[in-house]
Write an enzyme that holds these catalytic residues in place. Structure first.
Site, PDB file in Angstrom:
ATOM      1  N   GLU A  95     -10.424   9.462  -0.136  1.00  0.00           N
ATOM      2  CA  GLU A  95     -11.174   9.640   1.102  1.00  0.00           C
ATOM      3  C   GLU A  95     -10.264   9.804   2.314  1.00  0.00           C
ATOM      4  O   GLU A  95      -9.139   9.325   2.330  1.00  0.00           O
ATOM      5  CB  GLU A  95     -12.092   8.428   1.308  1.00  0.00           C
ATOM      6  N   CYS A 108      -7.348   9.431   9.573  1.00  0.00           N
ATOM      7  CA  CYS A 108      -6.796   8.413   8.674  1.00  0.00           C
ATOM      8  C   CYS A 108      -6.769   9.012   7.266  1.00  0.00           C
ATOM      9  O   CYS A 108      -7.817   9.362   6.719  1.00  0.00           O
ATOM     10  CB  CYS A 108      -7.701   7.179   8.744  1.00  0.00           C
ATOM     11  N   CYS A 115      -5.230   1.937  -5.399  1.00  0.00           N
ATOM     12  CA  CYS A 115      -4.050   1.205  -4.921  1.00  0.00           C
ATOM     13  C   CYS A 115      -3.696   0.151  -5.947  1.00  0.00           C
ATOM     14  O   CYS A 115      -4.563  -0.378  -6.631  1.00  0.00           O
ATOM     15  CB  CYS A 115      -4.358   0.533  -3.585  1.00  0.00           C
ATOM     16  N   CYS A 119      -4.592  -6.496  -2.681  1.00  0.00           N
ATOM     17  CA  CYS A 119      -4.823  -7.391  -1.540  1.00  0.00           C
ATOM     18  C   CYS A 119      -6.260  -7.912  -1.634  1.00  0.00           C
ATOM     19  O   CYS A 119      -7.186  -7.150  -1.892  1.00  0.00           O
ATOM     20  CB  CYS A 119      -4.592  -6.657  -0.219  1.00  0.00           C
ATOM     21  N   CYS A 122      -9.322  -6.294   0.486  1.00  0.00           N
ATOM     22  CA  CYS A 122      -9.403  -4.829   0.631  1.00  0.00           C
ATOM     23  C   CYS A 122     -10.232  -4.235  -0.496  1.00  0.00           C
ATOM     24  O   CYS A 122      -9.981  -4.529  -1.672  1.00  0.00           O
ATOM     25  CB  CYS A 122      -7.998  -4.231   0.633  1.00  0.00           C
ATOM     26  N   GLY A 174      -4.460   3.537  -0.657  1.00  0.00           N
ATOM     27  CA  GLY A 174      -3.117   3.569  -1.238  1.00  0.00           C
ATOM     28  C   GLY A 174      -2.053   2.897  -0.401  1.00  0.00           C
ATOM     29  O   GLY A 174      -2.261   2.557   0.772  1.00  0.00           O
ATOM     30  N   GLU A 175      -0.910   2.697  -1.024  1.00  0.00           N
ATOM     31  CA  GLU A 175       0.271   2.130  -0.356  1.00  0.00           C
ATOM     32  C   GLU A 175       1.280   3.268  -0.203  1.00  0.00           C
ATOM     33  O   GLU A 175       1.920   3.679  -1.189  1.00  0.00           O
ATOM     34  CB  GLU A 175       0.833   0.980  -1.202  1.00  0.00           C
ATOM     35  N   SER A 206       1.385   2.962   7.508  1.00  0.00           N
ATOM     36  CA  SER A 206       1.078   1.536   7.362  1.00  0.00           C
ATOM     37  C   SER A 206       1.479   1.059   5.975  1.00  0.00           C
ATOM     38  O   SER A 206       1.138   1.677   4.972  1.00  0.00           O
ATOM     39  CB  SER A 206      -0.421   1.322   7.569  1.00  0.00           C
ATOM     40  N   SER A 228       1.361  -4.608   7.479  1.00  0.00           N
ATOM     41  CA  SER A 228       0.214  -5.494   7.253  1.00  0.00           C
ATOM     42  C   SER A 228       0.716  -6.913   7.027  1.00  0.00           C
ATOM     43  O   SER A 228       1.099  -7.262   5.926  1.00  0.00           O
ATOM     44  CB  SER A 228      -0.559  -5.004   6.021  1.00  0.00           C
ATOM     45  N   LEU A 229       0.690  -7.720   8.085  1.00  0.00           N
ATOM     46  CA  LEU A 229       1.243  -9.081   7.984  1.00  0.00           C
ATOM     47  C   LEU A 229       0.167 -10.076   7.550  1.00  0.00           C
ATOM     48  O   LEU A 229       0.321 -10.769   6.551  1.00  0.00           O
ATOM     49  CB  LEU A 229       1.870  -9.464   9.331  1.00  0.00           C
ATOM     50  N   HIS A 230      -0.875 -10.205   8.313  1.00  0.00           N
ATOM     51  CA  HIS A 230      -2.113 -10.916   7.943  1.00  0.00           C
ATOM     52  C   HIS A 230      -2.010 -12.430   7.812  1.00  0.00           C
ATOM     53  O   HIS A 230      -3.042 -13.095   7.650  1.00  0.00           O
ATOM     54  CB  HIS A 230      -2.715 -10.361   6.647  1.00  0.00           C
ATOM     55  N   ASN A 305     -13.635  -6.021   7.788  1.00  0.00           N
ATOM     56  CA  ASN A 305     -14.793  -5.200   7.431  1.00  0.00           C
ATOM     57  C   ASN A 305     -15.271  -5.592   6.044  1.00  0.00           C
ATOM     58  O   ASN A 305     -14.550  -5.397   5.067  1.00  0.00           O
ATOM     59  CB  ASN A 305     -14.415  -3.714   7.445  1.00  0.00           C
ATOM     60  N   CYS A 348     -11.562   0.283   8.188  1.00  0.00           N
ATOM     61  CA  CYS A 348     -10.371  -0.176   7.465  1.00  0.00           C
ATOM     62  C   CYS A 348     -10.768  -0.996   6.255  1.00  0.00           C
ATOM     63  O   CYS A 348     -11.565  -1.928   6.363  1.00  0.00           O
ATOM     64  CB  CYS A 348      -9.524  -1.089   8.339  1.00  0.00           C
TER      65      CYS A 348
END
Ligand code: SAH
Length: 374
Positions: A95, A108, A115, A119, A122, A174-175, A206, A228-230, A305, A348
């Site tokens: 997408e 985006c 992926c 995570c 996600c 994806g990464e 990212s 992406s720290l989180h 989200n 996201c």
């Protein structure tokens, strides 16, 4: 007709295209003409490239073409956000999302089908991993979006359609750094004068924190980096972003500071998803500020989200504002990402696509068994 036997000109960097036309017996400037047609004018038909000699066009059409992913569906959010489902091949979909704002239009894009990073918050992770997108499939998203949007806005005047997509973020499925080989040439084409000609401030990659690849990236491009720290501590981050077990926070931050130095003072943005009761306390904000102190870092807070089956909830607005203020009081620049397109699952972490093949992927020491979704 598209034919996989023909060379796809989309996704070839300038030097590779020059070699390709040289092999056909043509001068290097032909490559620049082709690039102009493909990226500036959005032309997919070689026959229509009228400043190329007729013979050359015929010769080229025999062996080459401009091949983009195909559009499966397009959805339109009430806030103007658009999401396209694209097909990579007969069974795989991924997408891309366009987010229009007053002063800019952000696209985006995805770098993989699915992926492998798993995570916990996600939805792409739930789909498992199928394969890397090719360079052509990555830049093909931008090519397609510009075309689609130009048709929609009817702004494709004589001057071209350059103003519609002003920013590109590799924040879809994806990464990106797990697909380094295809992503780096794609990013170069996005920023090349003869490609999409976007400035380096307008292309953001990212990553969840693949440390060795961040060092490699610093040698290869100067794209803006988002990380992406989180979480402010390893225990929590390992739970949210499992790659942290391999590359803990201290190592990741060292790589980020190195990236900033190598790229002449460029700042890195840290993404921080706001999960109710998990990582959103004022004490965690203070711990985060302490980690980033003294570095030119910015934090982008992303309201979580939700998606079906998730165990997390979005932090209340008051908690998000308090978290931001704690950071700002300690001298850390912090902003809150506005949620867009959530009514069509385009926000996201909501991109899902469709992954069919069962694949088991080895990443470092850990084997990820990947779920199958039809
Ligand atoms: N693999 C890359 C790109 C992922 S998507 C990375 O990890 O950075 C871009 C951002 O959206 C990442 O920061 C990701 O952690 C975040 N994200 C993922 N799921 C989310 C969700 N459900 N709500 C909000 N943000 C999410």
């Amino acid at each position: 007709m598209t034919s996989p036997a023909k060379t796809n000109l989309l996704g070839l960097q300038r030097a590779a295209l020059e070699t390709f036309v040289a092999q056909l017996g043509s001068k290097p400037f032909r490559a620049r003409q082709l690039l102009n047609w493909i990226y500036k004018r959005g032309e997919a038909s070689i026959a229509n490239m009228t400043d190329l000699a007729k013979d050359f066009r015929a010769q080229l059409s025999e062996c080459a073409q401009i091949r983009t992913p195909e559009i499966v569906t397009m959805q339109h959010s009430s806030d103007g956000t658009r999401k396209w489902k694209l097909s990579a091949d007969s069974s795989q979909a991924f997408e891309m999302v366009f987010i229009p704002e007053k002063e800019r239009g952000t696209l985006c894009i995805s770098s993989q089908v699915g992926c492998m990073l798993d995570c916990s918050f996600c939805s792409t992770a739930q789909q498992g991993f199928n394969r890397n997108l090719t360079t052509a499939e990555i830049v093909g998203q931008v090519w397609l979006a510009k075309k689609e949007l130009a048709n929609f806005y009817e702004t494709r005047a004589a001057g071209g359609n350059d103003r519609i997509v002003t920013n590109v973020v590799l924040m879809g499925m994806g990464e990106p750094l797990a697909n380094f080989r295809n992503v780096v040439p794609a990013v170069r084409i996005l920023m090349d004068d003869y490609g999409f000609d976007l400035s380096r401030r307008r292309v953001t990659l990212s990553t969840s924190g693949l440390v060795p690849q961040i060092y490699k990236l610093a040698e290869e491009t100067n794209v803006a980096l988002a990380v992406s720290l989180h979480a402010p501590d390893d225990e929590l981050r390992s739970e949210l972003v499992p790659i942290n077990r391999k590359h803990p926070i201290a190592e990741l931050l060292d790589a980020c500071w190195h990236y900033i130095d190598e790229q002449n003072g460029r700042s890195v943005t840290f993404e921080y998803v706001m999960l109710d009761g998990v990582n959103d306390s004022p004490a965690q904000a203070r711990a985060l500020a302490a980690l980033l102190k003294g570095h030119p870092a910015k934090v982008n807070l992303i309201p979580f989200n939700p998606f079906p089956g998730t165990r997390y909830q979005r932090s209340p607005q008051a908690a998000i504002l308090k978290f931001r203020d704690e950071l700002i009081q300690r001298g850390v620049l912090a902003t809150i990402r506005r949620t867009r397109g959530d009514d069509i699952d385009a926000a996201c972490g909501q991109l899902a696509g469709k992954v069919i093949d069962r694949t088991t992927v080895r990443l470092g020491n850990k084997t990820f068994g990947v779920a199958v979704q039809q």
